[in-house]
Design an enzyme around this catalytic site. Structure first.
Site, PDB file in Angstrom:
ATOM      1  N   HIS A 166       4.310   4.197 -42.373  1.00 57.22           N
ATOM      2  CA  HIS A 166       4.951   5.495 -41.897  1.00 57.22           C
ATOM      3  C   HIS A 166       6.058   5.892 -42.440  1.00 57.22           C
ATOM      4  O   HIS A 166       7.164   5.358 -41.673  1.00 57.22           O
ATOM      5  CB  HIS A 166       4.550   5.683 -40.401  1.00 57.22           C
ATOM      6  CG  HIS A 166       3.101   5.418 -40.016  1.00 57.22           C
ATOM      7  ND1 HIS A 166       2.668   4.624 -38.946  1.00 57.22           N
ATOM      8  CD2 HIS A 166       1.987   5.923 -40.522  1.00 57.22           C
ATOM      9  CE1 HIS A 166       1.724   4.610 -38.842  1.00 57.22           C
ATOM     10  NE2 HIS A 166       0.819   5.470 -39.934  1.00 57.22           N
ATOM     11  N   GLU A 169       9.478   6.268 -40.457  1.00 52.53           N
ATOM     12  CA  GLU A 169       9.909   5.139 -39.590  1.00 52.53           C
ATOM     13  C   GLU A 169      10.749   4.349 -40.348  1.00 52.53           C
ATOM     14  O   GLU A 169      10.527   3.080 -40.681  1.00 52.53           O
ATOM     15  CB  GLU A 169       8.863   4.563 -39.182  1.00 52.53           C
ATOM     16  CG  GLU A 169       7.744   5.344 -38.088  1.00 52.53           C
ATOM     17  CD  GLU A 169       6.379   4.823 -37.771  1.00 52.53           C
ATOM     18  OE1 GLU A 169       5.471   5.567 -37.267  1.00 52.53           O
ATOM     19  OE2 GLU A 169       6.260   3.562 -38.270  1.00 52.53           O
ATOM     20  N   HIS A 259       7.016  -0.943 -37.715  1.00 53.40           N
ATOM     21  CA  HIS A 259       6.852   0.370 -37.629  1.00 53.40           C
ATOM     22  C   HIS A 259       8.196   0.831 -36.810  1.00 53.40           C
ATOM     23  O   HIS A 259       8.874   0.177 -36.238  1.00 53.40           O
ATOM     24  CB  HIS A 259       5.556   0.792 -36.691  1.00 53.40           C
ATOM     25  CG  HIS A 259       4.469   0.806 -37.720  1.00 53.40           C
ATOM     26  ND1 HIS A 259       3.609   1.712 -38.201  1.00 53.40           N
ATOM     27  CD2 HIS A 259       3.875  -0.447 -38.076  1.00 53.40           C
ATOM     28  CE1 HIS A 259       2.621   1.255 -38.672  1.00 53.40           C
ATOM     29  NE2 HIS A 259       2.595   0.002 -38.831  1.00 53.40           N
ATOM     30  N   GLU A 335       7.269  -2.457 -33.302  1.00 50.79           N
ATOM     31  CA  GLU A 335       7.691  -1.225 -33.010  1.00 50.79           C
ATOM     32  C   GLU A 335       9.147  -1.091 -32.575  1.00 50.79           C
ATOM     33  O   GLU A 335       9.553  -1.989 -31.630  1.00 50.79           O
ATOM     34  CB  GLU A 335       6.802  -0.476 -31.907  1.00 50.79           C
ATOM     35  CG  GLU A 335       5.328  -0.527 -32.136  1.00 50.79           C
ATOM     36  CD  GLU A 335       4.870   0.700 -33.099  1.00 50.79           C
ATOM     37  OE1 GLU A 335       3.914   0.692 -33.718  1.00 50.79           O
ATOM     38  OE2 GLU A 335       6.018   1.471 -33.573  1.00 50.79           O
TER      39      GLU A 335
HETATM   40  C1  GEM Z   1       0.876   2.830 -34.365  1.00 49.80           C
HETATM   41  S1  GEM Z   1       0.968   1.397 -35.074  1.00 49.80           S
HETATM   42  C2  GEM Z   1      -0.841   0.618 -34.653  1.00 49.80           C
HETATM   43  C3  GEM Z   1      -0.642   0.090 -33.160  1.00 49.80           C
HETATM   44  N1  GEM Z   1      -1.452  -1.185 -33.347  1.00 49.80           N
HETATM   45  C4  GEM Z   1      -2.276  -1.598 -32.209  1.00 49.80           C
HETATM   46  N2  GEM Z   1      -2.851  -2.840 -32.477  1.00 49.80           N
HETATM   47  N3  GEM Z   1      -2.442  -0.870 -31.038  1.00 49.80           N
HETATM   48  C5  GEM Z   1      -0.194   3.653 -35.251  1.00 49.80           C
HETATM   49  O1  GEM Z   1      -0.336   3.356 -36.424  1.00 49.80           O
HETATM   50  O2  GEM Z   1      -0.567   4.718 -34.716  1.00 49.80           O
HETATM   51  C6  GEM Z   1       2.084   3.428 -33.991  1.00 49.80           C
HETATM   52  C7  GEM Z   1       3.005   3.510 -35.160  1.00 49.80           C
HETATM   53  O3  GEM Z   1       2.484   4.403 -36.132  1.00 49.80           O
HETATM   54  O4  GEM Z   1       4.092   2.993 -35.014  1.00 49.80           O
HETATM   55 ZN    ZN Z   2       4.140   3.801 -37.524  1.00 47.24          ZN
END
Ligand code: GEM
Ligand code: ZN
Length: 375
Positions: A166, A169, A259, A335
């Site tokens: 993303h 981020e 992320h 995150e």
């Molecule tokens: C999330 S990142 C994925 C979350 N992973 C799990 N195993 N729950 C997304 O992609 O929506 C948030 C982000 O984009 O940071």
């Molecule tokens: Zn992300």
């Protein structure tokens, strides 16, 4: 006065520019999709005057809860990014700032430019431990860079670290800069040990097109790369296709997917509890990793985070879930906050590039802790 955004990761639309107190702006959607939240623009004005900048369309943004308790970042030199007074008023984001200089940049988080990305991966090749290669090209034809660190050997653990699926981020690539700096440090004992026992495959920017185009989540074709891992395509999501293909060639014993999170003011890890392959071994490794990370830095915590997927209900199109399921390995999503770590706030800078880099350098401890048990 003048506002511009026609530069790397620029994103703003100007609606009104009547006076320093009457500036109305709007965030542009990501290329070819509905996501929007990232902004980055330049203001040319007169220093010393009080300015009121209103971003009028935050109701349309992807994560409205991201604006509560959020402070925009500003910079005069594009090196130091500091927080400025910001609030939500009548569903608009109001930034109030009296610039010290005539030119100032504002952004959602400290940008990480494509030029800085190119500098990062090409200076890494100066290290005798690091090999720079290209996996292929993105939708718009930008190289997908892979850094391989450590002699490749079947007996060594294979550790993949990918970042910035993303593109908005940007803390994820600041994290990678800190990670690479420590991993290649010839005097760092822990790095030497890790290089001896593992091979690292690093992708500091999974989404170069989205980054340059000022997207929050989409690649240039408008795909959310973290929903492409089950059926990536060279036409619409070559970035995932190429990295997944490389993972299949090397194997994976540990994945870290880096992320940023718009709403939660904490650093936390999401695992893959909902995948069919999730078992006591994975759960144990996950807990061991998290406990070691908590011990390594007070900027990491385990109290706050995403809700855990119910057994068998994980979305296998996400990187960590796909890799955890396919390779039967520990696969974690880290995150970091766009806001700050609420448990250890920094009122001048909030969460920042420097703290992202430090968090990366702290992750070496949990990696070393779980390494012997990864296989
Ligand atoms: C999330 S990142 C994925 C979350 N992973 C799990 N195993 N729950 C997304 O992609 O929506 C948030 C982000 O984009 O940071
Ligand atoms: Zn992300």
């Amino acid at each position: 006065m003048q506002i511009s955004s026609n530069f790397d990761s620029g994103n703003i639309l100007v609606q009104r520019l009547d006076s320093p107190e009457t500036i109305e702006l709007a965030i542009r959607r990501d290329t070819n999709c509905e996501f929007m939240q990232w902004f980055h623009f330049r203001l040319q004005t007169t220093a010393g005057l009080a300015h009121r900048l209103a971003i009028t369309n935050i109701k349309d943004t992807s994560y409205m809860e991201g604006w509560t308790g959020y402070y925009a970042v500003a910079s005069y030199d594009r090196e130091e990014w500091f927080r400025v007074p910001t609030r939500v008023e009548n569903d608009q984001l109001i930034i109030e700032h009296t610039p010290d200089y005539d030119a100032v940049f504002y952004a959602y988080f400290a940008p990480y430019s494509y030029e800085r990305h190119l500098d990062l991966v090409h200076s890494a090749q100066f290290s005798p431990y690091c090999e720079l290669s290209v996996l292929g090209q993105s939708v718009q034809g930008r190289d997908m860079h892979l850094l391989t660190v450590g002699e490749q050997d079947d007996g060594k653990r294979k550790i993949w670290v990918i970042a910035r699926q993303h593109p908005g981020e940007t803390m994820a690539e600041w994290f990678m800069e800190g990670f690479i700096e420590r991993l290649l440090d010839e005097d760092d004992a822990l790095s030497r040990k890790l290089r001896d026992e593992a091979v690292f495959y690093l992708v500091p920017n999974m989404n170069p097109d989205g980054a340059v185009n000022g997207n929050l989540r989409g690649n240039y074709a408008g795909r959310n790369l973290n929903r492409e891992w089950l059926e990536p395509s060279m036409e619409a999501s070559p970035e995932v296709f190429l990295v997944r293909q490389a993972m299949h060639a090397t194997g994976v014993d540990l994945l870290l997917d880096i992320h940023g999170d718009e709403a939660l003011p904490y650093n936390f890890i999401a695992a893959c509890e909902g995948i069919p392959a999730y078992d006591e071994r994975m759960a144990g490794l996950e807990q061991l990793f998290k406990s070691a990370y908590v011990a390594a830095t007070p900027d990491f915590q385990t109290e706050h985070g995403y809700a855990i997927d119910k057994p068998g209900e994980a979305n296998l199109s996400m990187a960590s879930n796909y890799v955890g399921q396919h390779f039967g390995c520990l696969a974690l999503t880290l995150e970091m906050p766009f806001k700050d770590n609420a448990s250890l706030p920094d009122y001048e800078f909030g969460w920042s590039p420097a703290r992202s880099m430090k968090l990366a350098q702290a992750i070496f401890h949990p990696i070393a802790t779980v390494l012997p048990q990864l296989r």
